[in-house]
Design an enzyme around this catalytic site. Sequence first.
Site, PDB file in Angstrom:
ATOM      1  N   ASP A   9       6.761   0.265  -1.330  1.00  0.00           N
ATOM      2  CA  ASP A   9       6.481  -1.120  -1.701  1.00  0.00           C
ATOM      3  C   ASP A   9       6.297  -1.218  -3.205  1.00  0.00           C
ATOM      4  O   ASP A   9       6.932  -0.487  -3.961  1.00  0.00           O
ATOM      5  CB  ASP A   9       5.215  -1.588  -0.964  1.00  0.00           C
ATOM      6  CG  ASP A   9       5.226  -3.081  -0.713  1.00  0.00           C
ATOM      7  OD1 ASP A   9       4.703  -3.827  -1.556  1.00  0.00           O
ATOM      8  OD2 ASP A   9       5.782  -3.499   0.312  1.00  0.00           O
TER       9      ASP A   9
ATOM     10  N   SER B 115       5.733  -9.105   6.150  1.00  0.00           N
ATOM     11  CA  SER B 115       5.298  -7.979   5.308  1.00  0.00           C
ATOM     12  C   SER B 115       3.984  -7.404   5.790  1.00  0.00           C
ATOM     13  O   SER B 115       3.739  -6.194   5.654  1.00  0.00           O
ATOM     14  CB  SER B 115       5.115  -8.429   3.853  1.00  0.00           C
ATOM     15  OG  SER B 115       6.339  -8.500   3.176  1.00  0.00           O
TER      16      SER B 115
ATOM     17  N   HIS C 259       0.910  -6.511  -3.609  1.00  0.00           N
ATOM     18  CA  HIS C 259       1.545  -6.506  -2.289  1.00  0.00           C
ATOM     19  C   HIS C 259       1.350  -5.154  -1.598  1.00  0.00           C
ATOM     20  O   HIS C 259       0.931  -5.085  -0.435  1.00  0.00           O
ATOM     21  CB  HIS C 259       3.033  -6.818  -2.459  1.00  0.00           C
ATOM     22  CG  HIS C 259       3.768  -7.161  -1.201  1.00  0.00           C
ATOM     23  ND1 HIS C 259       4.468  -6.219  -0.479  1.00  0.00           N
ATOM     24  CD2 HIS C 259       3.931  -8.338  -0.550  1.00  0.00           C
ATOM     25  CE1 HIS C 259       5.041  -6.813   0.563  1.00  0.00           C
ATOM     26  NE2 HIS C 259       4.736  -8.102   0.550  1.00  0.00           N
TER      27      HIS C 259
END
Length: 476
Positions: free
Chosen positions: A167, A412, A204
Amino acid sequence: MAPQRFREQYDQIQRSMPDVPLAIGPDDAGEFLYEKGVVLARDGEEARIVEDTVRRHFTAFAGLSADQVRRAGPESNRSGITRIRVADPGQGDGSGDPAVANALRALREPEGRTGRRLVGRNHVVSIAVNACPGDEPVPVEAGARPNPAAADGSHTPDGAVGVLVVDTGLMNDYRSYPLLAHTRGDAQVEECGEDGVLRQYCGHGTFIAGLVAAVAPDTDITVRGTLNDAGAILESEFGEKLFETVDRDGWPDILSLSAGTSNGRTDGLLGVDAFMRELRRQRTLLVACAGNNSSATPFWPAAYADLPGFEDAVLSVGALRGDGEYGACFSNHGAWVKAYAPGERLISALTGFDTPVPYVYQHSTYDDCRYGFGYACTCRHPRHTGALSEEGGSGKPDQVMFEGLAQWSGTSFATPVAAGMIAAHMSARAETDPRAARRQLMDANSEVAEVRGAKVPALVPATWRPVPVALPSPRT
């Protein structure tokens, strides 16, 4: 015409890749992004067939001479893919690329001597292309708890399940979050811009790691910043980066991937084909997000779960809305999505644990759900005005502060919840085979939800708390 929000993100991703001219495809339909003027082929004989075909069919149309149709490199890499230039990437704008489309048509079935697809676009693999405003984080009230909350259990260094998160990198203050005490990996390169404002998509990877750790405390989590700070990478580079990551860290028990792309096809991505074939030979389970475009179009690599030979190696995960009873408005869906997990308004670690960090919204919410859903989805609640949506307009973008935890939505985040449930099952049953654990968990699971009229398996952690889905009362 592509949705306005997709164009906003196209502009943002293009700025993050200033040296790579991008186009919207297919034919400006707003389903994916790809590199202009370039196609992908497998190394060796297949790349030669592609070059020869392009030279014969349309060099004049593309504005190239025959000797300008050439390999754009690299010619030899672990992923076995070559970039081939078929047009001047500086021509035209981002509304599709006729030269690339013509190259695909010229090499359509029957597909040469190999009996398989010879050529493909060089797609952008991304966490960013999402037509729903749920892909921006929201501050939580002081004293809010993570959701899912931390499960009972402790970390055992010798027996912890290995989870690799591919990621964006870890935020500088992530160790201030107790659940991430045993997490390691790459640091986020640039968290804030020159104005001190948090960049979009930063945090994230940290948020994802926090979800895995909450659901499965007995995990060794490694976060690799493979997707760079903008959360986007070209397909031609992605396969190679995946190989580099597992070469560096070893093949994990579980690989959690919250990125991908559609490509208008049902046979995968050329750029990750070699990695996926190697994955199939390993014991690692890939848990991958189904994507956030409210579409039944296969989203890769998650959709490999529906291809022969990959049934045990890949679990594709869609998102449930806040009450867990139905699919979230933004979640991709279809037979290729094998499980759904909570993915709307989850709470996990972001940044600002040590010092509060400002953030300016990039996208505006809508008056109504852009997909026609009637609940309080993230398309329209909580309300905010974004900088990209208001460029040239009269609105002023909203700025907020993050102080540790945040609320965020998307497939996600459903993905690490599902990955954490499999890891927790491994720990509880002393199961060392992640693919066997996935089968056991799915076979024993009795939870179901409704997605587009179909009953689907729902993986719901015991510590997850449903959140209201009714629209808030208007202010008086």
